[in-house]
Design an enzyme around this catalytic site. Structure first.
Site, PDB file in Angstrom:
ATOM      1  CD  GLU B  76      -2.257   8.786  -0.757  1.00 42.53           C
ATOM      2  OE1 GLU B  76      -2.092   9.845  -1.422  1.00 42.53           O
ATOM      3  OE2 GLU B  76      -1.760   7.707  -1.094  1.00 42.53           O
ATOM      4  CG  HIS B 145       6.095   0.729   1.306  1.00 38.08           C
ATOM      5  ND1 HIS B 145       6.100   2.059   0.975  1.00 38.08           N
ATOM      6  CD2 HIS B 145       5.426   0.112   0.302  1.00 38.08           C
ATOM      7  CE1 HIS B 145       5.471   2.234  -0.175  1.00 38.08           C
ATOM      8  NE2 HIS B 145       5.049   1.071  -0.608  1.00 38.08           N
TER       9      HIS B 145
END
Lengths: 277, 363
Positions: B76, B145
């Site tokens: 990322e 999440h």
């Protein structure tokens, strides 16, 4: 300097906070550099970026980061765009030995190899990150070997040998331009002065004068100068001194940015608003 | 099956009668931008996998090829830096993250580079980058999440933040984000993917600068951010049953924020409840409440209230997760307390027609 000798005007370089030589070697404007150091509106970033963020987009100097390793990924992205747009130009990315410890180094090299990007990675290994030697920071100090492990050709060479650097760079650039994917140069060199500032720092005790001496003796500038006859050399020195004096005079005579500049360049809209004002 | 709650609100924004899901609206916006501009490319973890990012990039790989649509290594940080580099070179990348939590790995590039380039390089360069970030909820999303971290990005000059809640805005805001010459964090809530609503087939933009009044009322102003807009509109219906008429506002763009639309409403109602899909501490709700306080406190009496995630890490068990999030019932209860200026102890039941059935999992 040796690497930029192998680049075309349309090629692009990314640097890091010690970016002044790179900026000049790629053709960056000297007046704008000095004016930037003075914080003047005529500086290369209008006095907003300062010494660590030099840029001259027209000359392909695409910026420099004060966060170690950060521009490696930006250079890879630029190289992706060059390839995607079928442009003939390549990207060269400069960073130090410390940057190879950052996660972004590994991630970026992996992606560059995966996509066979037109990019030359140049690691200027001066053995120190601020005041800490490479041996205290890296389990495998062989940076070239680590680069090779990602699947690209990597070489290690003496950065103080300008001719060897030119030769290796030209070879690497040729191969990259021919679409052979990324290449890596580990170039050894040495930092003469303290991490920030013009002084010596032997008194801190982390390195010795004896360690520095051979590097200073091998100064590539002096070695190069010895190859030029006295008269020619004096002419060159005068020319350069004049250029420097002109740049400093330009910087001193330039204005500081106006107060409204504080709020421009955040977004495009502000730029337009300022232009319209 | 109950009608999607947002239909009437969205219809006021468009005359189109074509109904599309939020997922298809995102996909259509991407497709239209890619079709008209070869500089637009899409990538991120799993972008080219069979699930096609919940369907939001379905068919694009086949149509535009693997140079413009590709999955990335699990990197990322570098891939965000790569996206910045592409943008510096003239492309308009859309970098997709199936969870907003993953952006924590990319903060250096987003905050130190993308947000800074235009300013610290004196306007010589700019970064037309879109970062799509999804917020998860339920089905055991838990600590890493489920986070709504949009306020992190609202804090930083140089970044724009948008959190559309309807399919209409999902399409228009994504198109606007791609056309924007500066970096935009595009926040999608996973549960919003299951919303349907009218979406015109043509290309259009929902630009920064205009919040949307999604329900009219005079008794209090409720601002609902991202998925909380849905819960706020449900709360508005619960309140209407007891004669409280809430004005509900969807800010859509969080940065830059259209505070004037909210201020005009609160000037009328005198009461403001901001419900965020994130924590209240230093969050988007705190910012909106502070701005309204600064603007209107000298002019009139105000009652202000923030709601958001409980100030804890998101738990997975439904027994605790239910308590972690604001919902239509708790929003309605707080709204009534705000209007009456006292704890009323009222907590309405959710009638059948306001219950959601669209999402059955898995993620």
């Amino acid at each position: 300097m040796g690497v930029c000798e192998a680049l075309e005007p349309g090629d692009v370089v990314f640097g890091y906070y010690r970016c002044h030589a790179l900026y000049l070697a790629k053709g960056g404007d000297l007046r704008a550099l000095v004016a930037e150091l003075f914080g003047k509106a005529t500086g290369c970033t209008k006095g907003k970026g300062g010494s660590m963020h030099l840029i001259d987009a027209r000359r392909g100097v695409m910026g420099a980061s004060a966060i170690v390793g950060t521009t490696i990924a930006n250079a890879v992205g630029y190289a992706y765009a060059q390839k995607y747009c079928r442009r003939p130009n390549i990207v060269a990315c400069f960073f130090g030995d410390g940057a190879t410890e950052e996660g972004v180094f590994a991630e970026s090299l992996n992606f560059a190899v995966l996509k066979k990007l037109p990019i030359l990675f140049v690691c200027e290994n001066n053995f120190y990150a601020i005041h800490t030697h490479q041996n205290k920071r890296q389990g495998l100090p062989d940076i070239r070997a680590r680069a090779q492990a990602f699947g690209m050709r990597a070489e290690r060479l003496d950065g103080n040998d300008i001719f060897e650097l030119c030769r290796c760079s030209a070879d690497a650039v040729r191969s990259i331009r021919a679409g052979q994917g990324p290449r890596f140069l580990e170039v050894t060199t040495y930092r003469w002065r303290e991490h920030v500032g013009p002084g010596c720092d032997y008194h801190l005790g982390y390195r010795s004068e004896a360690e520095a001496q051979p590097w200073q003796d091998a100064d590539p500038l002096r070695r190069l100068a010895r190859l030029i006859d006295d008269q020619h050399r004096r002419e060159m020195e005068n020319e350069v001194e004049q250029e420097i004096a002109d740049a400093f005079a330009f910087a001193e005579q330039s204005e500081f940015p106006s107060a409204t500049e504080l709020y421009t360049d955040v977004f495009k809209e502000e730029a337009h608003a300022a232009a319209g004002a | 099956m109950p009608q999607p709650v947002l239909d009437s609100a969205s219809r006021s924004a468009t005359s189109s009668h074509r109904i599309l899901s939020y997922v298809d609206a995102v996909r259509e916006a991407t497709d239209l931008e890619m079709a008209c501009d070869p500089a637009v490319i899409v990538f991120g973890l799993d972008v080219d996998d069979p699930k096609a990012i919940q369907g939001t990039v379905r068919g694009l790989l086949e149509k535009y090829g693997p140079e413009r649509v590709f999955g990335t290594p699990l990197s990322e940080d570098a891939m965000t830096g790569t996206a910045v580099g592409m943008a510096l070179a003239g492309l308009r990348p859309i970098h997709v993250h199936i969870r907003m939590d993953f952006l924590m790995l990319a903060m250096n590039q987003l905050v130190n580079v993308a947000a800074k380039c235009r300013y610290m390089y004196g306007g010589q360069v700019h970064v037309p980058l879109v970062v799509r970030a999804m917020i998860g909820k339920s089905w055991g999303q838990g600590a890493q999440h489920s986070q709504g971290l949009h306020s992190f990005f609202m804090h930083v000059p140089g970044l724009k933040v948008v959190a559309p809640s309807t399919p209409y805005d999902a399409k228009g805001c994504l198109s606007a984000a791609v056309r924007d010459d500066d970096p935009v964090i595009y926040v999608e809530h996973r549960l919003l993917h299951f919303q349907s609503g009218p979406v015109p087939p043509e290309r259009y933009q929902v630009w920064p600068g205009k919040a949307r009044i999604t329900a009219k009322g005079n008794d209090l102003t409720i601002v609902g951010i991202s998925y909380m807009q849905i819960e706020c509109l449900r709360a508005q219906r619960l309140l209407a049953r007891i004669g409280i008429h809430a004005e509900v506002i969807d800010p859509i763009w969080l940065s830059p924020l259209d505070i004037d639309t909210i201020a005009a409403s609160v000037e009328k109602t005198g009461r403001l409840l901001v419900v965020d899909n994130g924590w209240t501490n230093c969050g988007a709700a705190a910012e909106i409440v502070a701005q309204i306080g600064e603007k209107l406190a000298p002019l009139r009496d105000l009652r202000l209230k923030r709601m958001g995630f409980a100030p804890v890490t998101c738990p997975t068990t439904p027994a605790l997760e239910e308590l972690f999030y604001p919902n239509a019932r708790t929003i309605a209860a707080q709204a009534r307390n705000l209007v009456e200026g006292a704890e009323t102890g009222w907590l309405p039941e959710i009638p059948e027609e306001l219950q959601t059935t669209a999402f059955k999992g898995p993620f």
